[in-house]
Design an enzyme around this catalytic site. Structure first.
Site, PDB file in Angstrom:
ATOM      1  N   SER A   1       4.565   1.783  -4.144  1.00  0.00           N
ATOM      2  CA  SER A   1       5.942   1.309  -3.972  1.00  0.00           C
ATOM      3  C   SER A   1       5.949  -0.110  -3.416  1.00  0.00           C
ATOM      4  O   SER A   1       5.478  -0.357  -2.294  1.00  0.00           O
ATOM      5  CB  SER A   1       6.696   2.242  -3.028  1.00  0.00           C
TER       6      SER A   1
ATOM      7  N   HIS B   1       6.394   1.310  -8.498  1.00  0.00           N
ATOM      8  CA  HIS B   1       7.716   1.826  -8.152  1.00  0.00           C
ATOM      9  C   HIS B   1       8.475   0.729  -7.407  1.00  0.00           C
ATOM     10  O   HIS B   1       7.959   0.150  -6.453  1.00  0.00           O
ATOM     11  CB  HIS B   1       7.509   3.059  -7.276  1.00  0.00           C
TER      12      HIS B   1
ATOM     13  N   ASP C   1      12.018  -0.133  -5.404  1.00  0.00           N
ATOM     14  CA  ASP C   1      13.189   0.460  -4.745  1.00  0.00           C
ATOM     15  C   ASP C   1      14.307  -0.562  -4.637  1.00  0.00           C
ATOM     16  O   ASP C   1      14.155  -1.571  -3.948  1.00  0.00           O
ATOM     17  CB  ASP C   1      12.800   0.907  -3.329  1.00  0.00           C
TER      18      ASP C   1
ATOM     19  N   MET D   1      18.035  -1.178  -3.225  1.00  0.00           N
ATOM     20  CA  MET D   1      18.980  -0.619  -2.237  1.00  0.00           C
ATOM     21  C   MET D   1      20.146  -1.587  -2.035  1.00  0.00           C
ATOM     22  O   MET D   1      19.932  -2.799  -1.961  1.00  0.00           O
ATOM     23  CB  MET D   1      18.280  -0.430  -0.898  1.00  0.00           C
TER      24      MET D   1
ATOM     25  N   HIS E   1      13.789   2.514  -9.025  1.00  0.00           N
ATOM     26  CA  HIS E   1      14.545   3.562  -8.325  1.00  0.00           C
ATOM     27  C   HIS E   1      15.802   2.922  -7.746  1.00  0.00           C
ATOM     28  O   HIS E   1      15.725   2.197  -6.766  1.00  0.00           O
ATOM     29  CB  HIS E   1      13.625   4.135  -7.237  1.00  0.00           C
TER      30      HIS E   1
ATOM     31  N   MET F   1      18.882   2.916  -5.640  1.00  0.00           N
ATOM     32  CA  MET F   1      19.595   3.585  -4.538  1.00  0.00           C
ATOM     33  C   MET F   1      20.859   2.770  -4.298  1.00  0.00           C
ATOM     34  O   MET F   1      21.013   2.086  -3.281  1.00  0.00           O
ATOM     35  CB  MET F   1      18.695   3.642  -3.301  1.00  0.00           C
TER      36      MET F   1
ATOM     37  N   MET G   1      13.457  13.554  -3.722  1.00  0.00           N
ATOM     38  CA  MET G   1      13.252  12.766  -2.501  1.00  0.00           C
ATOM     39  C   MET G   1      12.667  13.664  -1.409  1.00  0.00           C
ATOM     40  O   MET G   1      13.173  14.751  -1.144  1.00  0.00           O
ATOM     41  CB  MET G   1      14.581  12.183  -1.997  1.00  0.00           C
TER      42      MET G   1
ATOM     43  N   ASP H   1       8.944  11.239  -3.747  1.00  0.00           N
ATOM     44  CA  ASP H   1       9.046   9.899  -3.164  1.00  0.00           C
ATOM     45  C   ASP H   1       9.398   9.997  -1.678  1.00  0.00           C
ATOM     46  O   ASP H   1      10.461  10.516  -1.323  1.00  0.00           O
ATOM     47  CB  ASP H   1      10.127   9.120  -3.922  1.00  0.00           C
TER      48      ASP H   1
HETATM   49  C1  DX5 Z   1      12.469   5.333   0.315  1.00  0.00           C
HETATM   50  C2  DX5 Z   1      11.948   4.752  -0.964  1.00  0.00           C
HETATM   51  C3  DX5 Z   1      10.497   4.950  -1.148  1.00  0.00           C
HETATM   52  C4  DX5 Z   1       9.624   4.214  -0.168  1.00  0.00           C
HETATM   53  C5  DX5 Z   1       8.504   5.153   0.164  1.00  0.00           C
HETATM   54  O1  DX5 Z   1      13.858   5.337   0.307  1.00  0.00           O
HETATM   55  O2  DX5 Z   1      12.605   5.333  -2.084  1.00  0.00           O
HETATM   56  O3  DX5 Z   1      10.081   4.653  -2.477  1.00  0.00           O
HETATM   57  O4  DX5 Z   1       9.083   3.012  -0.656  1.00  0.00           O
HETATM   58  O5  DX5 Z   1       7.812   4.633   1.232  1.00  0.00           O
HETATM   59  P1  DX5 Z   1       6.689   5.462   2.024  1.00  0.00           P
HETATM   60  O6  DX5 Z   1       5.652   5.839   1.035  1.00  0.00           O
HETATM   61  O7  DX5 Z   1       6.243   4.497   3.055  1.00  0.00           O
HETATM   62  O8  DX5 Z   1       7.395   6.685   2.599  1.00  0.00           O
HETATM   63 ZN    ZN Z   2      11.738   5.049  -4.122  1.00  0.00          ZN
END
Ligand code: DX5
Ligand code: ZN
Length: 220
Positions: free
Chosen positions: A9, A34, A36, A38, A67, A69, A138, A176
Site C-alpha cells: 500500500s 494498492h 488509498d 481518502m 481503493h 474511500m 476491511m 486490507d
Molecule cells: C486503511 C487503508 C489501508 C492502509 C493499510 O484505511 O485502506 O490500505 O494502507 O495500512 P496498514 O497495512 O499499515 O494497516
Molecule cells: Zn486500502
C-alpha cells in the site's frame, strides 16, 4: 488454493522516493500496488488524488489497485481509470448508488471492486457478486495505516469464500488493514487472495525484504 497476491500500500511509502520504493517491491516480486484515496469526509483523513495514481502508473508495471474511500465515488471513477487504475474499489457505505458506481467502473474499462467496512453486512457483496471482480473486506476502520487487525475479519473472509466458491469463483477476495507477519497467515487461510500491506512493508528500512518475509509468512 489460488495464487497469493500481496499488494503493497503506497499510503505508507515515502512519497519523496516513490519510484525507488516501488522498484524495490517490484524487484522483490510484487505484481500489484494498492493506492488509498481518502477525501476527509467518508474517512477522517486526506490522502491522494489522481495525479499520484498517474505517478504510480508511470513508475511501475504492476497492476494498480485503487481503493476509493470517498463519498459518492461514482463522480470520480472515470478520472481514476484515466489516471491509470487497473481496478477501482468503491465502498458500499459511500453511496446510495452502489450499482451505478460499479457500472461506471466497468464502462470506464477497469476491473470492479466493492469494499465493505468491518460491520457492514456481507449481504451487499452477495447481491453484487455477478457485478464485481474483487470484494474488499476491511480489517480495520478505514482511514489510517498502522492499525491493529480486527480478528472478526477472518470469519467474514470465510463466509465470503464459501459464497464466492459456490457462486462466483472468479471473484478475488481482498483484505486490507493490519496485515503483518503475525496476521497474514490466518487471513490467507480464511480465504483472502489479495492481502494489502502498508506499514509492514514500507515501514521497514528494506521494503523488498519485508515483502519477501510477508510472502513466506503467508505460505507458512
Ligand atoms: C486503511 C487503508 C489501508 C492502509 C493499510 O484505511 O485502506 O490500505 O494502507 O495500512 P496498514 O497495512 O499499515 O494497516
Ligand atoms: Zn486500502
Amino acid at each position: 488454493m489460488s495464487e497469493t497476491i500481496i499488494a503493497p500500500s503506497v499510503l505508507a511509502a515515502d512519497l519523496g522516493r516513490l519510484a525507488e520504493q516501488l522498484a524495490a517491491v517490484e524487484e522483490a516480486g510484487a505484481t500489484w500496488l494498492h493506492v488509498d484515496v481518502m477525501d476527509g469526509h467518508f474517512v477522517p483523513n486526506l490522502s491522494f488524488g489522481a495525479p499520484v495514481v498517474a505517478a504510480v502508473r508511470r513508475a511501475t508495471r504492476c497492476f494498480v489497485d485503487v481503493h476509493l474511500m470517498i463519498e459518492a465515488p461514482e463522480r470520480w471513477v472515470e478520472t481514476f481509470v484515466a489516471a491509470g487504475a487497473d481496478l477501482v474499489s468503491v465502498h458500499a457505505e459511500a453511496t446510495p448508488n452502489v450499482h451505478r458506481a460499479l457500472a461506471a467502473i466497468r464502462s470506464a474499462g477497469a476491473k470492479v471492486g466493492l469494499a465493505v467496512n468491518p460491520l457492514t453486512p456481507l449481504a451487499i457483496v452477495e447481491e453484487a457478486l455477478s457485478e464485481i471482480d474483487l470484494a474488499l473486506v476491511m480489517s480495520v476502520d478505514p482511514g489510517f495505516g498502522g492499525q491493529r487487525y480486527l480478528p472478526g475479519a477472518n470469519v467474514r473472509l470465510e463466509r465470503l469464500r464459501h459464497l464466492r466458491d459456490a457462486r462466483a469463483p472468479h471473484v478475488l477476495l481482498q483484505v486490507d488493514g493490519g496485515i503483518d507477519e503475525r496476521t497474514i497467515g490466518d487471513a490467507r487461510r480464511a480465504g483472502a487472495d489479495v492481502l494489502v500491506a502498508g506499514s509492514a512493508i514500507f515501514g521497514s528500512d528494506d521494503p523488498g525484504a519485508a515483502f519477501a518475509r510477508l510472502g513466506s509468512a503467508a505460505r507458512s
